[in-house]
Design a protein around this motif. Structure first.
Motif, PDB file in Angstrom:
ATOM      1  N   LEU A  60       0.787  -1.260   0.066  1.00  0.00           N
ATOM      2  CA  LEU A  60       0.057  -0.003   0.093  1.00  0.00           C
ATOM      3  C   LEU A  60       0.952   1.174   0.191  1.00  0.00           C
TER       4      LEU A  60
ATOM      5  N   THR B   7       1.177   3.854  -3.225  1.00  0.00           N
ATOM      6  CA  THR B   7       0.851   5.410  -3.038  1.00  0.00           C
ATOM      7  C   THR B   7       1.848   6.186  -3.154  1.00  0.00           C
TER       8      THR B   7
ATOM      9  N   GLU C  53      -4.928   1.995  -5.484  1.00  0.00           N
ATOM     10  CA  GLU C  53      -4.871   1.335  -4.270  1.00  0.00           C
ATOM     11  C   GLU C  53      -4.926  -0.044  -4.930  1.00  0.00           C
TER      12      GLU C  53
END
Length: 355
Positions: A70, A74, A80
Motif C-alpha cells: 500500500l 501510494t 490502491e
C-alpha cells in the motif's frame, strides 16, 4: 556337486540377473537432453500498474507485506491495490480469477507454495505476471526464482518494480480406479507419488509451525521402513516398464531448502520435466542416495534414477498417495503428467550482470 561350484553358479546367476535388471532399467530412457538455457529476465516498462495482492492472512508477514504494498503504490502514484484474502476452503483459485477479471497488471501472492500453486494454476497462459512474496514453510518456487525468502520488503520491491521471465508449469491428472475419483492439478515446483506424498500427508502441522520444513524429516523417518510399490512407467509415449519404487517425483525445478540441489541442473523453463525414480529398500540404500544428493557425485546408483520427459504415464494396481507442491492431492491408480512450456510469467529480481 561341490559346494564351491554351487556357490559360484549361484553368484554368477545373481550377477547376470542384476545385469539384465540394470539394462532393463536403462531402457527407460529419456528422449530429451538439455535444449534451453534459463530465459534472461527483462525489465518491465510500466508508468503505473493496477496491483492485486492475494494473501494467506494466517501467515506471519502477511500484514507487513500488505502495508508495504500500500505504501509503495501510494508513493508511486498508482491505484490502491486490490486486497484479496484466501480461505481455508480456497487457497487462491477464486481470488486469482477475481484479480484477472479486475484487469490487474500484476498479481502478487503472499503465502506458501500451496497458495502460490493455486494462484499460478489460474494464471497460466494469461501473460499477466505473477509475483511471489514467500511467507510459507518451504517457499520452494521463491527459492528457485532466487528470491530472498527472509526479506519481505525486498520481495515487495521485486513484485512492483522488478524484472520478469516465463517459467514452465507441470500438469498432473490422476484417476483412482478403486474409488472412481479423478482430478487435475497444476504444479510449479515438484509433484509426486509414493512415499513423498505419504510424508506430506502425515507431517505434523503443529511441528511444522514450530520448526518449519524440518518437520518433513520427522515424518520421513517414520515412513522410511515401508515397502516398495510395483508400478509401470511410460516416458514420452514409449512402451511401459515395470519398476519397484518408493517414490516417483516430477520436478519442474530442483532446489530444496538448505540449498540442497535435489535435481542437478534442472531448468524451470526448458519445456521438460525431470523425473526422479527412487527405489531404496534398505537403510544402506537411503544412505547411499542421501550421499549422492548431498555431495552431488556423478556415479550412478541403482536406488535413484534421473530422467527427462515431456509427458509420462504411471499405473499401479493398488492406489498410491499423490502430492502437488507439497499438498496432498489424493490417491491414484493412474497418473498422467505433462509440462506446459513457459506457461507462467513471473516477476524476478534483476540479474547480477544485466545486459
Amino acid at each position: 556337486m561341490p559346494t564351491e561350484v554351487l556357490i559360484t553358479i549361484i553368484a554368477a546367476a545373481v550377477l547376470l540377473a542384476a545385469g539384465f535388471s540394470w539394462l532393463g532399467v536403462r531402457k527407460l530412457a529419456q528422449n530429451h537432453t538439455r535444449s534451453a538455457v534459463a530465459e534472461s529476465p527483462h525489465k518491465i516498462h510500466a508508468a503505473a500498474q493496477k496491483v492485486a495482492f492475494i494473501y494467506n492472512p494466517t501467515k506471519s508477514g502477511a500484514a507487513a507485506a500488505k502495508t508495504l504494498l500500500l505504501r509503495s503504490t501510494t508513493l508511486a502514484g498508482w491505484p490502491e491495490p486490490l486486497f484479496l484474502e484466501t480461505t481455508a476452503a480456497d487457497p487462491g483459485h477464486a481470488m486469482a480469477r477475481q484479480a484477472l477479471a479486475a484487469k490487474s497488471d500484476v498479481v502478487v501472492v503472499g503465502g506458501g507454495d500451496g497458495t502460490v500453486r493455486a494462484v499460478g494454476q489460474e494464471m497460466r497462459r494469461t501473460e499477466v505476471p505473477l509475483a511471489v512474496i514467500p511467507l510459507g514453510t518451504g517457499n520452494l518456487l521463491a527459492r528457485n526464482l532466487d528470491l530472498d525468502v527472509n526479506d519481505v520488503a525486498a520481495n515487495v520491491q521485486v513484485a512492483l518494480f522488478g524484472h520478469q521471465r516465463h517459467i514452465d508449469a507441470g500438469l498432473m491428472e490422476i484417476e483412482d480406479a478403486v474409488t472412481g475419483a479423478a482430478s487435475q492439478h497444476s504444479f510449479m515446483v515438484i509433484a509426486g507419488l509414493g512415499m513423498d506424498a505419504e510424508v506430506m500427508n502425515d507431517t505434523n502441522s503443529k511441528l511444522k509451525e514450530s520448526v518449519g520444513w524440518l518437520a518433513y524429516s520427522e515424518a520421513g523417518l517414520r515412513h522410511m521402513a515401508g515397502r516398495r510399490k510395483k508400478v509401470s512407467i511410460a516416458l514420452d509415449n514409449q512402451p511401459a516398464q515395470q519398476r519397484k519404487i518408493r517414490s516417483v517425483l516430477f520436478a519442474n525445478c530442483g532446489l530444496l531448502p538448505g540449498g540442497i540441489d535435489f535435481v542437478p541442473a534442472a531448468l524451470i523453463d526448458d519445456g521438460v520435466l525431470d523425473v526422479v525414480v527412487i527405489s531404496p529398500r534398505s537403510a544402506l540404500g537411503w544412505l547411499a542416495m542421501a550421499g549422492k544428493i548431498l555431495f552431488q557425485h556423478k556415479n550412478r546408483l541403482p536406488v535413484i534414477d534421473f530422467y527427462r520427459s515431456k509427458n509420462l504415464v504411471i499405473r499401479t494396481v493398488m492406489p498410491v498417495e499423490t502430492q502437488v507442491d507439497g499438498d496432498p492431492s489424493g490417491t491414484a491408480t493412474m497418473v498422467k503428467v505433462s509440462v506446459e512450456h513457459k506457461a507462467v510469467l513471473v516477476r524476478v529480481a534483476a540479474p547480477n550482470n544485466p545486459a
